[in-house]
Structure formats: structure tokens, C-alpha cells
Design a protein around this motif. Structure first.
Motif, PDB file in Angstrom:
ATOM      1  N   GLY A 103       1.382   9.785   2.019  1.00 49.38           N
ATOM      2  CA  GLY A 103       2.394   9.211   1.146  1.00 49.38           C
ATOM      3  C   GLY A 103       3.509   8.552   1.937  1.00 49.38           C
ATOM      4  N   ALA A 104       3.917   9.190   3.032  1.00 46.02           N
ATOM      5  CA  ALA A 104       4.969   8.611   3.866  1.00 46.02           C
ATOM      6  C   ALA A 104       4.499   7.322   4.523  1.00 46.02           C
ATOM      7  N   ALA A 111       4.607  -0.253   2.516  1.00 46.10           N
ATOM      8  CA  ALA A 111       5.158  -1.018   1.400  1.00 46.10           C
ATOM      9  C   ALA A 111       6.498  -1.631   1.775  1.00 46.10           C
ATOM     10  N   GLY A 112       7.286  -0.893   2.530  1.00 40.64           N
ATOM     11  CA  GLY A 112       8.575  -1.401   2.960  1.00 40.64           C
ATOM     12  C   GLY A 112       8.472  -2.586   3.899  1.00 40.64           C
ATOM     13  N   VAL A 133       0.487  -2.395  -3.317  1.00 42.58           N
ATOM     14  CA  VAL A 133       0.133  -0.979  -3.204  1.00 42.58           C
ATOM     15  C   VAL A 133      -0.668  -0.787  -1.918  1.00 42.58           C
ATOM     16  N   ALA A 163       5.620  14.600   5.939  1.00 41.98           N
ATOM     17  CA  ALA A 163       6.134  13.259   5.672  1.00 41.98           C
ATOM     18  C   ALA A 163       6.824  12.697   6.914  1.00 41.98           C
ATOM     19  N   GLU A 212       0.810  14.983   2.377  1.00 45.47           N
ATOM     20  CA  GLU A 212       2.085  14.283   2.248  1.00 45.47           C
ATOM     21  C   GLU A 212       2.262  13.216   3.320  1.00 45.47           C
ATOM     22  N   THR A 215       2.205   5.310   3.325  1.00 44.07           N
ATOM     23  CA  THR A 215       2.135   4.336   2.234  1.00 44.07           C
ATOM     24  C   THR A 215       3.500   3.699   1.987  1.00 44.07           C
ATOM     25  N   THR A 216       4.537   4.529   1.912  1.00 43.26           N
ATOM     26  CA  THR A 216       5.886   4.013   1.700  1.00 43.26           C
ATOM     27  C   THR A 216       6.338   3.137   2.866  1.00 43.26           C
ATOM     28  N   TRP A 217       6.016   3.547   4.084  1.00 41.02           N
ATOM     29  CA  TRP A 217       6.370   2.771   5.281  1.00 41.02           C
ATOM     30  C   TRP A 217       5.733   1.384   5.230  1.00 41.02           C
ATOM     31  N   ARG A 273       5.603   9.414   9.216  1.00 40.99           N
ATOM     32  CA  ARG A 273       6.433   8.262   9.588  1.00 40.99           C
ATOM     33  C   ARG A 273       6.497   8.092  11.102  1.00 40.99           C
TER      34      ARG A 273
END
Length: 355
Positions: A94-95, A101-102, A114, A140, A91, A97-99, A144
Motif C-alpha cells: 500500500g505504501a 501514485a504521487g 491506479v 509501510a 501494508e 502504491t501511494t508512492w 517507502r
């Protein structure tokens, strides 16, 4: 007639930090939870880096490693994530990746971005930490925190009981996170810019990093200076190392040593794959046994592409792989040497009274 002695060549030396981040353009960040006894480490390139992987342990846990095959499309990654927690630890990627992308970082697919964030995990679920996290594992949040730390890092980063190796063990000693580097000339017989190779290792191995019950490290021949402490080399009266300990009790846990090797050479994806393969020899130099059915041993390779391979690219590539194996062995031993005792996990320096 006596032939003249060959001119002396400067020995490879560590970079100024003796860490992975001696490779320009890389940052490292850690996060851990002492109550859970687990953690996450993020390797964050300043720009997308060419990447490859070589996985040889019998019990791997990985994410997005198939795309690192040279036959696949994506050439570069935006981060690497190493985590404790076994499958739960995935996990963290995934966190991250989101960080990313933001912040507008990622592989462009039309109008979408992506981020490419391969990850590997180690097993630390039976180390005495509180794993009763219910529906909300900590990974997660740790991911971060680790990537934020990496973004703000200045090059140096902590070793030992930190990050992905916070809850690690190495045989019957506390495992840890280690790092090492070397700086070499691309062409040892001609002028030109040097290149750097670094390694980072999260050591959670079934195998021992030391020779039996002695403080000597299997990796001692490759140690530079005092990075492995004053007792790294076997003493004259130590038992001769060799195949005398085939009988060992498998612990009631899985394991895994995770390694990232990096260089500033301009490597293709396939060439980075060869460096990852060669770097696996460093695991064999530093741990016994290694690549067992109970380990998920995995090596990632990164190339930031700032130094050309020069007129003899195959020679430079081979030298890079040799240095990567040496750095990996040193980083593994250094991770065990730098670790602190946690719970029932006794550190190398406490075991051998080096405090």
C-alpha cells in the motif's frame, strides 16, 4: 562414414552482476528493521512490465495476484513487493502504491491513476525480533524506504540477510535473499540478440537447502562458478541423497519462499505465466520439502519486452522457462549461502566454518 561432431555452442553465462537486475530496466531496493528482524524488498521496473504469478504453497499471503490471470484486464505492473511480517507485511505494498501514485505512475482509469503493485509475504513473526509494534507495524515505512532505495539503485543490490529475507529461516539454517542470472541466445543456431533471465529469491522455507547435515546444496548441479561456495558439491563420502528423512518435526511457525523471475523477452501475460510455472521447478531442485501445507511458495514472472521472441517463439519461450528454473534454484541456494547469523538463526557459513 562417421558423422561430423556437432558444432560447439556457447554455454549460457551469468550476466555481469549475476543478479535479477542484469535484466535491463529493473531496479531492486531493500529496507529492514534489525530490532524487529524483518524487512521489505521492492522490484521496480523503469516502465510497466508484463507480469504473471504461479502460487503453489499451502499457506500463501498475497495482494493483487488475481489480476495477473491472463483472463483479466490489466497487462502490466508498476512494482512488485516482497515482505516479511505475514499479513501485516501487506501494508508495504500500500505504501509503494501511494508512492508511485504521487509520482504520476499508474493504470489510467479515466482521470485517475491506479498503480498496480502485486505483493507476497513470508512469515517471520516468531524469529525473536520485537513484534510488539501496537497499532503501527513498520511495514509501510519499510515499503517507502525500499522503493526509494530502488529508485536510486544502480543495478547492484545486496544479498543475504537483507530486505524481505532479513528475518527468514531455511530449515535449520538462517534464510536469506539470493539472486542469479543467465544470458542466452534467442536462437542458438543463428545470429541474433541474446536475452537475459534473472531470479531473486527470499528464502524462508520449511525445507532444507542442503543435503541433510552436509554443506552440499540440493541445487549444486546448477551452480555457476563459486557462487555457492567451496563445499556446494557433495563429497565422495557424503551419504547418498534420497528419501531417507520423511520424519521431520514441523516448526512452530509458517514459512514461504518468494521468487521473482524476469526476462527482457517480449512475452504476453500468458507466456509469462508459463515461465512462472516452469520456474517452480527451481524450488523443487533447491529445497526439500517444498510446496508444503506450511509454505506459501509463490513465483512471480516479469517481462520487460525489449527482445523479440524470434522466428520460433515456442522454442524461445521453453528456453526462457528452463533458464528461469535454473536461476531460481541458484538464487535460493545463494540466498542461504550469503546469509549472516542473526539471533538463534545460524548461517550456512558459520555452521560449516567458511568464515
Amino acid at each position: 562414414m562417421v558423422s561430423p561432431a556437432p558444432a560447439s555452442r556457447p554455454a549460457p553465462r551469468p550476466g555481469p552482476l549475476n543478479r535479477l537486475t542484469d535484466v535491463p530496466g529493473l531496479r531492486v531496493g531493500h529496507a529492514h528493521d534489525a530490532h524487529v528482524r524483518t524487512g521489505v524488498t521492492v522490484i521496480l521496473p523503469d516502465a510497466p512490465a508484463t507480469a504473471a504469478v504461479d502460487q503453489r504453497g499451502g499457506g500463501p499471503g498475497t495482494r493483487e495476484t488475481d489480476l495477473l490471470d491472463p483472463v483479466n484486464t490489466v497487462e502490466a505492473v508498476h512494482a512488485l513487493v516482497l515482505s516479511g511480517g505475514s499479513a501485516f507485511g501487506l501494508e508495504a505494498a500500500g505504501a509503494v502504491t501511494t508512492w508511485l501514485a504521487g509520482r504520476g505512475v499508474g493504470f489510467a482509469v479515466g482521470e485517475a491513476l491506479v498503480p498496480i503493485v502485486p505483493s507476497a509475504i513470508l512469515f517471520d513473526l516468531l524469529n525473536g525480533g520485537d513484534k510488539a509494534w501496537g497499532p503501527a507495524p513498520p511495514y509501510a515505512a519499510l515499503g517507502r524506504q525500499a522503493v526509494e532505495t530502488a529508485r536510486n539503485a544502480d543495478g547492484a543490490f545486496a544479498l543475504g540477510t537483507v530486505g524481505a529475507a532479513y528475518g527468514a529461516t531455511a530449515g535449520d539454517l538462517k534464510g536469506g535473499l539470493g539472486s542469479a542470472s543467465l544470458v542466452l541466445p534467442v536462437n542458438p543456431t543463428a545470429a541474433g540478440p541474446p536475452f537475459t533471465v534473472g531470479a531473486l529469491a527470499a528464502v524462508n522455507s520449511l525445507g532444507q537447502a542442503t543435503l541433510g547435515d552436509t554443506p552440499a546444496f540440493w541445487a549444486w548441479p546448477w551452480a555457476v562458478g563459486d557462487e555457492l561456495g567451496p563445499r556446494a558439491r557433495p563429497a565422495p563420502d557424503d551419504p547418498t541423497p534420497g528419501p531417507t528423512d520423511f520424519a521431520f518435526a514441523a516448526p512452530a511457525r509458517a514459512n514461504t519462499t518468494l521468487v521473482v523471475v524476469a526476462t527482457d523477452l517480449a512475452l504476453t501475460k500468458a507466456q509469462a505465466g508459463r515461465v512462472a510455472i516452469m520456474a517452480q521447478d527451481g524450488l523443487a531442485r533447491a529445497l526439500r520439502p517444498v510446496h508444503s501445507p506450511l509454505d506459501g511458495d509463490t513465483v512471480f514472472a516479469l517481462a520487460t519486452g525489449r527482445v523479440p521472441l524470434g522466428p520460433e517463439p515456442l522454442v524461445a519461450l521453453a528456453r526462457c522457462g528452463m533458464a528461469a528454473a535454473d536461476c531460481a534454484a541458484r538464487a535460493i541456494a545463494r540466498g542461504v549461502y550469503e546469509a549472516d547469523s542473526v539471533g538463534d538463526g545460524t548461517s550456512y557459513r558459520d555452521r560449516f566454518r567458511l568464515r
